[in-house]
Design an enzyme around this catalytic site. Structure first.
Site, PDB file in Angstrom:
ATOM      1  N   GLY A 113      88.342 114.905 -30.600  1.00  0.00           N
ATOM      2  CA  GLY A 113      88.313 116.313 -30.925  1.00  0.00           C
ATOM      3  C   GLY A 113      88.895 117.239 -29.875  1.00  0.00           C
ATOM      4  O   GLY A 113      88.506 118.415 -29.786  1.00  0.00           O
ATOM      5  N   ASN A 171      91.929 118.397 -29.882  1.00  0.00           N
ATOM      6  CA  ASN A 171      92.682 119.429 -30.623  1.00  0.00           C
ATOM      7  C   ASN A 171      91.714 120.454 -31.213  1.00  0.00           C
ATOM      8  O   ASN A 171      91.962 121.649 -31.198  1.00  0.00           O
ATOM      9  CB  ASN A 171      93.515 118.783 -31.729  1.00  0.00           C
ATOM     10  CG  ASN A 171      94.829 118.234 -31.212  1.00  0.00           C
ATOM     11  OD1 ASN A 171      95.726 118.977 -30.861  1.00  0.00           O
ATOM     12  ND2 ASN A 171      94.912 116.920 -31.127  1.00  0.00           N
ATOM     13  N   LEU A 221      92.163 110.336 -39.613  1.00  0.00           N
ATOM     14  CA  LEU A 221      92.940 109.102 -39.781  1.00  0.00           C
ATOM     15  C   LEU A 221      93.013 108.617 -41.218  1.00  0.00           C
ATOM     16  O   LEU A 221      93.706 107.660 -41.521  1.00  0.00           O
ATOM     17  CB  LEU A 221      92.328 107.993 -38.914  1.00  0.00           C
ATOM     18  CG  LEU A 221      92.283 108.295 -37.409  1.00  0.00           C
ATOM     19  CD1 LEU A 221      91.673 107.120 -36.663  1.00  0.00           C
ATOM     20  CD2 LEU A 221      93.672 108.621 -36.876  1.00  0.00           C
ATOM     21  N   LEU A 248      93.632 108.963 -45.496  1.00  0.00           N
ATOM     22  CA  LEU A 248      94.454 109.709 -46.457  1.00  0.00           C
ATOM     23  C   LEU A 248      93.558 110.723 -47.176  1.00  0.00           C
ATOM     24  O   LEU A 248      92.424 110.393 -47.556  1.00  0.00           O
ATOM     25  CB  LEU A 248      95.054 108.719 -47.469  1.00  0.00           C
ATOM     26  CG  LEU A 248      96.282 109.180 -48.245  1.00  0.00           C
ATOM     27  CD1 LEU A 248      97.423 109.551 -47.314  1.00  0.00           C
ATOM     28  CD2 LEU A 248      96.721 108.098 -49.232  1.00  0.00           C
ATOM     29  N   ILE A 249      94.053 111.901 -47.364  1.00  0.00           N
ATOM     30  CA  ILE A 249      93.289 112.945 -48.069  1.00  0.00           C
ATOM     31  C   ILE A 249      93.528 112.767 -49.569  1.00  0.00           C
ATOM     32  O   ILE A 249      94.666 112.650 -50.007  1.00  0.00           O
ATOM     33  CB  ILE A 249      93.750 114.345 -47.627  1.00  0.00           C
ATOM     34  CG1 ILE A 249      93.513 114.535 -46.125  1.00  0.00           C
ATOM     35  CG2 ILE A 249      93.043 115.427 -48.439  1.00  0.00           C
ATOM     36  CD1 ILE A 249      92.058 114.563 -45.713  1.00  0.00           C
ATOM     37  N   ASN A 278      98.597 119.103 -40.603  1.00  0.00           N
ATOM     38  CA  ASN A 278      98.226 117.923 -39.827  1.00  0.00           C
ATOM     39  C   ASN A 278      99.014 117.932 -38.526  1.00  0.00           C
ATOM     40  O   ASN A 278     100.167 118.401 -38.487  1.00  0.00           O
ATOM     41  CB  ASN A 278      98.558 116.644 -40.615  1.00  0.00           C
ATOM     42  CG  ASN A 278      98.218 115.368 -39.845  1.00  0.00           C
ATOM     43  OD1 ASN A 278      97.118 115.233 -39.305  1.00  0.00           O
ATOM     44  ND2 ASN A 278      99.178 114.447 -39.755  1.00  0.00           N
ATOM     45  N   HIS A 338     100.624 115.425 -35.720  1.00  0.00           N
ATOM     46  CA  HIS A 338     100.971 114.011 -35.567  1.00  0.00           C
ATOM     47  C   HIS A 338     101.574 113.810 -34.180  1.00  0.00           C
ATOM     48  O   HIS A 338     102.420 114.624 -33.752  1.00  0.00           O
ATOM     49  CB  HIS A 338     101.961 113.584 -36.658  1.00  0.00           C
ATOM     50  CG  HIS A 338     102.326 112.129 -36.590  1.00  0.00           C
ATOM     51  ND1 HIS A 338     101.461 111.120 -36.986  1.00  0.00           N
ATOM     52  CD2 HIS A 338     103.444 111.510 -36.133  1.00  0.00           C
ATOM     53  CE1 HIS A 338     102.052 109.954 -36.782  1.00  0.00           C
ATOM     54  NE2 HIS A 338     103.243 110.153 -36.268  1.00  0.00           N
ATOM     55  N   ASP A 363     101.931 111.920 -43.478  1.00  0.00           N
ATOM     56  CA  ASP A 363     102.955 112.494 -42.586  1.00  0.00           C
ATOM     57  C   ASP A 363     104.221 112.924 -43.328  1.00  0.00           C
ATOM     58  O   ASP A 363     105.309 112.884 -42.768  1.00  0.00           O
ATOM     59  CB  ASP A 363     103.325 111.446 -41.509  1.00  0.00           C
ATOM     60  CG  ASP A 363     102.096 111.020 -40.722  1.00  0.00           C
ATOM     61  OD1 ASP A 363     102.052 109.852 -40.329  1.00  0.00           O
ATOM     62  OD2 ASP A 363     101.190 111.856 -40.536  1.00  0.00           O
ATOM     63  N   GLU A 409     100.629 118.635 -28.316  1.00  0.00           N
ATOM     64  CA  GLU A 409      99.810 118.937 -29.498  1.00  0.00           C
ATOM     65  C   GLU A 409      98.969 120.184 -29.258  1.00  0.00           C
ATOM     66  O   GLU A 409      98.887 121.090 -30.105  1.00  0.00           O
ATOM     67  CB  GLU A 409      98.891 117.750 -29.811  1.00  0.00           C
ATOM     68  CG  GLU A 409      99.619 116.481 -30.192  1.00  0.00           C
ATOM     69  CD  GLU A 409      98.671 115.332 -30.351  1.00  0.00           C
ATOM     70  OE1 GLU A 409      97.605 115.508 -30.970  1.00  0.00           O
ATOM     71  OE2 GLU A 409      99.002 114.234 -29.870  1.00  0.00           O
TER      72      GLU A 409
END
Ligand code: GRF
Length: 201
Positions: free
Chosen positions: A13, A15, A85, A87-88, A102, A104, A145, A174
């Protein structure tokens, strides 16, 4: 009214912490983190949220309706995947079309896609022998992505870099571009049209 932001996280966490520090302590902030969603209990991202007084929930992508209900109940405007990590589910992606981003840890479209996360990304970058890596913020679409790129920031790949050393350098990038993109979107700007040159942010 500041944009109401939900952050989805699966790990440390850092970010998320950058977003909390940037947005949750200013009076006239353009955005505010209002919800943190963790992939499982006990992750540091949930502790960071609790320390900042931000409500949290643990969610599995197997239950798309549960997340949608909470995002709507909390009137969330923008969803940020920060170290997420999984997939939504399409139902969530479609409801938050152009309102879900997102971060990356590579310069998409290279070194992205299913299975490309964490150390694997940096190992692939080093194995490829590229001299420049970096971070990318993009809109989320159904495929990993794959959405429109909103911002990127380059970092050099140095001789002898280990994956961990490269990851740490990319993480700094990032932390630079994610809050800048959140602020731009919260103010109704399209970050992709912003002039992104070293030193701009
Ligand atoms: C970062 O490299 C991020 O790009 C990736 O997860 C790593 C850890 O991020 N998705 P954080 O410290 O949990 O924000």
């Amino acid at each position: 009214m500041p944009s109401r932001v939900a952050v989805l996280a699966s790990g440390g966490g850092t970010n998320l912490q950058v977003l909390l520090d940037r947005f949750n302590h200013e009076d006239h902030s353009p955005a505010r983190v209002e919800l943190v969603v963790g992939s499982r209990p006990g992750i540091a991202a949930l502790e960071r949220a609790a320390s900042a007084g931000v409500p949290t929930m643990v969610w599995s992508p197997a239950e798309p309706a549960l997340l949608l209900q909470r995002l709507e109940a909390d009137a969330i405007d923008l969803v940020v995947l920060a170290g997420w990590l999984r997939l939504i589910p399409p139902a969530v992606v479609h409801r938050y079309q152009a309102r879900m981003i997102n971060i990356h840890p590579a310069l998409l479209p290279t070194f992205g896609g299913a299975g490309m996360y964490g150390a694997r990304v940096h190992e692939a970058v080093l194995a490829a022998g590229v001299r420049v890596s970096g971070a990318t913020v993009h809109f989320v679409e159904d495929e990993y992505d794959s959405g429109r790129i909103l911002a990127q920031w380059p970092v050099p790949v140095l001789r002898g870099d280990t994956p961990a050393e490269l990851a740490a350098r990319v993480l700094q990038a990032e932390h630079r571009i994610l809050p800048a993109v959140v602020a731009a979107l919260a103010q109704g700007e399209d970050p992709a049209t912003a002039s992104w040159l070293p030193g701009d942010t």
